[in-house]
Enzyme design. Structure first.
Site, PDB file in Angstrom:
ATOM      1  N   PRO A 129      -6.651 -31.645  21.746  1.00  0.00           N
ATOM      2  CA  PRO A 129      -6.123 -33.015  21.709  1.00  0.00           C
ATOM      3  C   PRO A 129      -4.879 -33.129  20.821  1.00  0.00           C
ATOM      4  CG  PRO A 129      -8.510 -33.046  21.546  1.00  0.00           C
ATOM      5  CD  PRO A 129      -8.111 -31.600  21.531  1.00  0.00           C
ATOM      6  N   ASP A 241       4.391 -15.137  29.600  1.00  0.00           N
ATOM      7  CA  ASP A 241       5.554 -14.404  30.137  1.00  0.00           C
ATOM      8  C   ASP A 241       5.307 -14.002  31.587  1.00  0.00           C
ATOM      9  OD1 ASP A 241       6.703 -14.626  27.680  1.00  0.00           O
ATOM     10  OD2 ASP A 241       6.452 -12.511  27.109  1.00  0.00           O
ATOM     11  N   GLY A 341      11.592 -42.126  54.558  1.00  0.00           N
ATOM     12  CA  GLY A 341      11.613 -43.574  54.356  1.00  0.00           C
ATOM     13  C   GLY A 341      10.225 -44.112  54.064  1.00  0.00           C
ATOM     14  N   GLY A 342       9.910 -45.266  54.632  1.00  0.00           N
ATOM     15  CA  GLY A 342       8.609 -45.901  54.382  1.00  0.00           C
ATOM     16  C   GLY A 342       7.450 -44.983  54.735  1.00  0.00           C
ATOM     17  N   GLU A 365       1.617 -25.237  31.536  1.00  0.00           N
ATOM     18  CA  GLU A 365       2.113 -23.933  31.019  1.00  0.00           C
ATOM     19  C   GLU A 365       3.402 -24.111  30.218  1.00  0.00           C
ATOM     20  OE1 GLU A 365       1.585 -20.293  32.794  1.00  0.00           O
ATOM     21  OE2 GLU A 365      -0.034 -20.915  34.117  1.00  0.00           O
TER      22      GLU A 365
HETATM   23  N1  CAA Z   1       5.285 -12.700  23.466  1.00  0.00           N
HETATM   24  C1  CAA Z   1       4.763 -12.161  22.330  1.00  0.00           C
HETATM   25  N2  CAA Z   1       4.797 -12.781  21.128  1.00  0.00           N
HETATM   26  C2  CAA Z   1       5.395 -13.988  21.086  1.00  0.00           C
HETATM   27  C3  CAA Z   1       5.951 -14.611  22.217  1.00  0.00           C
HETATM   28  C4  CAA Z   1       5.888 -13.906  23.449  1.00  0.00           C
HETATM   29  N3  CAA Z   1       6.406 -14.430  24.570  1.00  0.00           N
HETATM   30  N4  CAA Z   1       6.460 -15.802  21.877  1.00  0.00           N
HETATM   31  C5  CAA Z   1       6.236 -15.936  20.549  1.00  0.00           C
HETATM   32  N5  CAA Z   1       5.591 -14.847  20.087  1.00  0.00           N
HETATM   33  C6  CAA Z   1       5.214 -14.563  18.700  1.00  0.00           C
HETATM   34  C7  CAA Z   1       6.418 -14.723  17.798  1.00  0.00           C
HETATM   35  O1  CAA Z   1       7.203 -13.549  17.749  1.00  0.00           O
HETATM   36  C8  CAA Z   1       5.779 -15.031  16.471  1.00  0.00           C
HETATM   37  O2  CAA Z   1       5.356 -13.859  15.851  1.00  0.00           O
HETATM   38  P1  CAA Z   1       5.931 -13.410  14.398  1.00  0.00           P
HETATM   39  O3  CAA Z   1       5.723 -14.596  13.497  1.00  0.00           O
HETATM   40  O4  CAA Z   1       5.077 -12.240  14.053  1.00  0.00           O
HETATM   41  O5  CAA Z   1       7.361 -13.083  14.628  1.00  0.00           O
HETATM   42  C9  CAA Z   1       4.520 -15.808  16.850  1.00  0.00           C
HETATM   43  O6  CAA Z   1       4.265 -15.518  18.243  1.00  0.00           O
HETATM   44  C10 CAA Z   1       4.714 -17.294  16.723  1.00  0.00           C
HETATM   45  O7  CAA Z   1       5.825 -17.631  17.502  1.00  0.00           O
HETATM   46  P2  CAA Z   1       6.724 -18.881  17.190  1.00  0.00           P
HETATM   47  O8  CAA Z   1       7.059 -18.915  15.730  1.00  0.00           O
HETATM   48  O9  CAA Z   1       7.842 -18.913  18.172  1.00  0.00           O
HETATM   49  O10 CAA Z   1       5.670 -20.050  17.470  1.00  0.00           O
HETATM   50  P3  CAA Z   1       5.832 -21.608  17.476  1.00  0.00           P
HETATM   51  O11 CAA Z   1       4.678 -22.193  16.792  1.00  0.00           O
HETATM   52  O12 CAA Z   1       7.212 -22.017  17.072  1.00  0.00           O
HETATM   53  O13 CAA Z   1       5.611 -21.968  19.060  1.00  0.00           O
HETATM   54  C11 CAA Z   1       6.072 -22.168  21.367  1.00  0.00           C
HETATM   55  C12 CAA Z   1       6.209 -21.341  20.077  1.00  0.00           C
HETATM   56  C13 CAA Z   1       6.920 -21.425  22.387  1.00  0.00           C
HETATM   57  C14 CAA Z   1       6.568 -23.575  21.239  1.00  0.00           C
HETATM   58  C15 CAA Z   1       4.585 -22.153  21.811  1.00  0.00           C
HETATM   59  O14 CAA Z   1       3.778 -22.914  20.933  1.00  0.00           O
HETATM   60  C16 CAA Z   1       4.405 -22.693  23.214  1.00  0.00           C
HETATM   61  O15 CAA Z   1       4.592 -21.956  24.189  1.00  0.00           O
HETATM   62  N6  CAA Z   1       4.011 -23.982  23.358  1.00  0.00           N
HETATM   63  C17 CAA Z   1       3.652 -24.522  24.638  1.00  0.00           C
HETATM   64  C18 CAA Z   1       2.183 -24.330  24.884  1.00  0.00           C
HETATM   65  C19 CAA Z   1       1.860 -24.264  26.340  1.00  0.00           C
HETATM   66  O16 CAA Z   1       2.571 -23.660  27.132  1.00  0.00           O
HETATM   67  N7  CAA Z   1       0.738 -24.863  26.719  1.00  0.00           N
HETATM   68  C20 CAA Z   1       0.277 -24.816  28.063  1.00  0.00           C
HETATM   69  C21 CAA Z   1      -1.208 -24.869  28.079  1.00  0.00           C
HETATM   70  S1  CAA Z   1      -1.962 -23.791  29.241  1.00  0.00           S
HETATM   71  C22 CAA Z   1      -1.807 -24.510  30.735  1.00  0.00           C
HETATM   72  O17 CAA Z   1      -1.070 -25.423  30.946  1.00  0.00           O
HETATM   73  C23 CAA Z   1      -2.586 -23.835  31.789  1.00  0.00           C
HETATM   74  C24 CAA Z   1      -3.020 -24.611  32.941  1.00  0.00           C
HETATM   75  O18 CAA Z   1      -3.617 -25.645  32.889  1.00  0.00           O
HETATM   76  C25 CAA Z   1      -2.751 -24.050  34.251  1.00  0.00           C
END
Ligand code: CAA
Length: 383
Positions: A129, A241, A341-342, A365
Site C-alpha cells: 500500500p 529487465d 465514432g459512436g 511493472e
Molecule cells: N538490475 C540489477 N540491480 C539493479 C537494477 C537492475 N535493473 N536496478 C537497480 N539495481 C540495484 C542498484 O544498482 C542498487 O544497488 P547498489 O546500491 O548496490 O548499487 C539497488 O538495486 C537499488 O537501486 P536504486 O538505488 O536505483 O533503487 P531506488 O530505490 O532508487 O529505486 C526504481 C529504483 C527503479 C525506482 C525501482 O524502485 C522501481 O523499479 N520502481 C518501480 C516498481 C515497479 O516496477 N513496480 C511494479 C510492480 S510489479 C507489477 O506491476 C506486476 C504485475 O502486476 C504484472
C-alpha cells in the site's frame, strides 16, 4: 544483414501457429471474459496444452527454452485478441524470473516444471500500500525462526492472486538496510498465514484478477529463500529487465488488434457515398497508427535480442520498449475508437475494451514515469 530487420523462418512459422490458436480459441472468448471479469481457466488450458506457458523456462526444467523474441511474439499475439488472457504468460514469466536468476538447481528442478506445464500458476508480490513506485520502501517482514521464515505484511496489486498457487514474494529481512535488506521467497497458497484479500474492480484487463495478499505469521520452510538473503531487491529489478519488454510486447499486441479492427472497419463503413477509409483525414490517422506501432515493435524486438545476448544496456532498452509501446498502445486504441465514432464507444465493438486494456501498460511493472527515471539513470548515473 538483411535478416536483421525481419523475423527468421522459425519465428514467422511460430507466429502463424500462435495466431491461429489465438484467433480460433481465445478471440471468441475475449468480450465475455471482459464482461464477466472472470479468470479464463479455459484459455489457461489452451496456452498450457500448446506449450505456451513454458516458453521462458529452460528445457532441463520442463520448458522449451525458447528465446526472448519467441516469448515476445506469443505475448503480442495473445494480446492482439485478448489482453486479459495475455496477463497469464506475462505474470508466469515475471514470477519465474527471480527463480531463474537466483534459485539453486534443486529449487529450480522442484519448482519450475509445474510452472512450465501450467499445472502451477505463479504470481509476483512486490508492491505494498505504501510502497508502489518506491518499491525499496516495502515493510513486509520475513524473520528467521529456526528452520523457518515468518512473514508478516500486505502486498497489493498482485496479478493473478487467487488462481495462482505459487507466489514469489519480496520481504524485508533487515529493517535497517534499505534495498540491501530485502530478500526473495517462494510462498505457496496452502502455507499457513497466507490469504488472498480484496479484489480490485479495474478499468481494464478485467479477466485478470488483481488482489491484495496478506501474510499473517505466514510460516514457510527456510529453504524457500531464493538466492541470498539481502539480494532480493536486485533479483526483483533484474527480473524487470526481462519482463518490462514483455509488457511492451503486450502493448504492441493490443495496438495491433485495434489497428486491424479499425482498418477493416474504415474500408466497410460508408459515409458521404464512399468508404470513410477513402478520406485522407482517416488515412493519415491510420498511417500514423501503423507507423507508431511498428516503431514500438522495433524497440521491443531490439530489447528482446538484448535479453538473449545479455547486453549491458538491457535495463535501458527494456524500459524504453515499455515506455514507447505503452504510450503507442494508448494513443492507437484511442484513435481506433475515434475511427469507429459512436460505435467505437460501445461494447458492441472490441476497440473500447482495447482502449481500457491499453491503459494498464502505462502503469504496471513501473509507471511510464518510472521508466523515464530508469532510462535517464542509465544515461546519467544516479545524480
Ligand atoms: N538490475 C540489477 N540491480 C539493479 C537494477 C537492475 N535493473 N536496478 C537497480 N539495481 C540495484 C542498484 O544498482 C542498487 O544497488 P547498489 O546500491 O548496490 O548499487 C539497488 O538495486 C537499488 O537501486 P536504486 O538505488 O536505483 O533503487 P531506488 O530505490 O532508487 O529505486 C526504481 C529504483 C527503479 C525506482 C525501482 O524502485 C522501481 O523499479 N520502481 C518501480 C516498481 C515497479 O516496477 N513496480 C511494479 C510492480 S510489479 C507489477 O506491476 C506486476 C504485475 O502486476 C504484472
Amino acid at each position: 544483414m538483411a535478416d536483421l530487420f525481419t523475423l527468421s523462418e522459425e519465428h514467422r512459422a511460430f507466429q502463424e501457429v500462435v495466431r491461429k490458436i489465438c484467433e480460433e480459441r481465445i478471440a471468441p472468448r475475449a468480450a465475455e471474459i471482459d464482461a464477466n471479469a472472470e479468470f479464463p481457466w479455459d484459455v489457461k488450458e489452451v496456452l498450457a496444452e500448446n506449450g505456451l506457458l513454458g516458453l521462458h523456462i529452460a528445457e532441463e526444467y520442463g520448458g522449451s527454452g525458447a528465446d526472448a523474441l519467441t516469448f515476445v511474439i506469443m505475448a503480442e499475439e495473445v494480446s492482439r485478441v485478448c489482453a486479459s488472457s495475455s496477463v497469464i504468460p506475462l505474470v508466469q514469466k515475471l514470477g519465474t524470473m527471480p527463480i531463474a536468476l537466483a534459485a539453486s538447481e534443486e529449487q529450480k528442478h522442484a519448482w519450475l516444471p509445474g510452472v512450465a506445464s501450467g499445472e502451477d500458476l505463479i504470481s509476483y508480490c512486490l508492491s505494498e500500500p505504501d510502497a508502489g513506485s518506491d518499491a525499496a520502501s516495502m515493510k513486509t517482514t520475513a524473520v528467521r525462526e529456526g528452520d523457518e521464515y515468518v512473514l508478516n505484511g500486505t502486498k497489493v496489486w498482485i496479478s493473478m492472486a487467487g488462481p495462482s498457487n505459487m507466489y514469489t514474494v519480496l520481504a524485508r529481512t533487515d529493517p535497517a538496510a534499505g534495498a540491501k535488506g530485502i530478500s526473495a521467497f517462494l510462498v505457496r497458497s496452502e502455507d499457513p498465514g497466507f490469504s488472498v484479500g480484496k479484489a480490485e474492480d479495474k478499468l481494464g484487463i478485467k479477466g485478470s484478477p488483481t488482489c491484495q495478499v496478506h501474510f499473517d505469521d505466514c510460516r514457510i520452510p527456510a529453504e524457500r529463500l531464493i538466492g541470498e538473503e539481502g539480494r532480493g531487491f536486485y533479483y526483483a529489478m533484474a527480473a524487470f529487465d526481462h519482463t518490462r519488454l514483455v509488457v511492451g510486447a503486450q502493448a504492441v499486441g493490443i495496438a495491433q488488434g485495434a489497428i486491424d479492427f479499425a482498418a477493416d472497419y474504415v474500408k466497410g463503413r460508408e459515409q458521404f457515398g464512399k468508404p470513410i477509409g477513402s478520406f485522407q483525414g482517416v488515412q493519415f490517422m491510420l498511417a500514423d497508427m501503423v507507423t507508431e506501432a511498428e516503431a514500438a515493435r522495433g524497440l521491443v524486438y531490439a530489447a528482446a535480442a538484448k535479453a538473449d545476448r545479455g547486453d549491458s544496456d538491457l535495463t535501458q532498452f527494456s524500459s524504453m520498449a515499455k515506455l514507447k509501446a505503452g504510450d503507442v498502445a494508448m494513443s492507437v486504441t484511442t484513435d481506433a475508437v475515434q475511427l469507429l465514432g459512436g460505435y467505437g464507444y460501445t461494447k458492441d465493438y472490441p476497440v473500447e475494451r482495447m482502449m481500457r486494456d491499453a491503459k494498464i501498460t502505462q502503469i504496471y511493472e513501473g509507471t511510464q514515469q518510472i521508466q523515464r527515471m530508469v532510462i535517464a539513470r542509465q544515461r546519467l548515473g544516479k545524480l
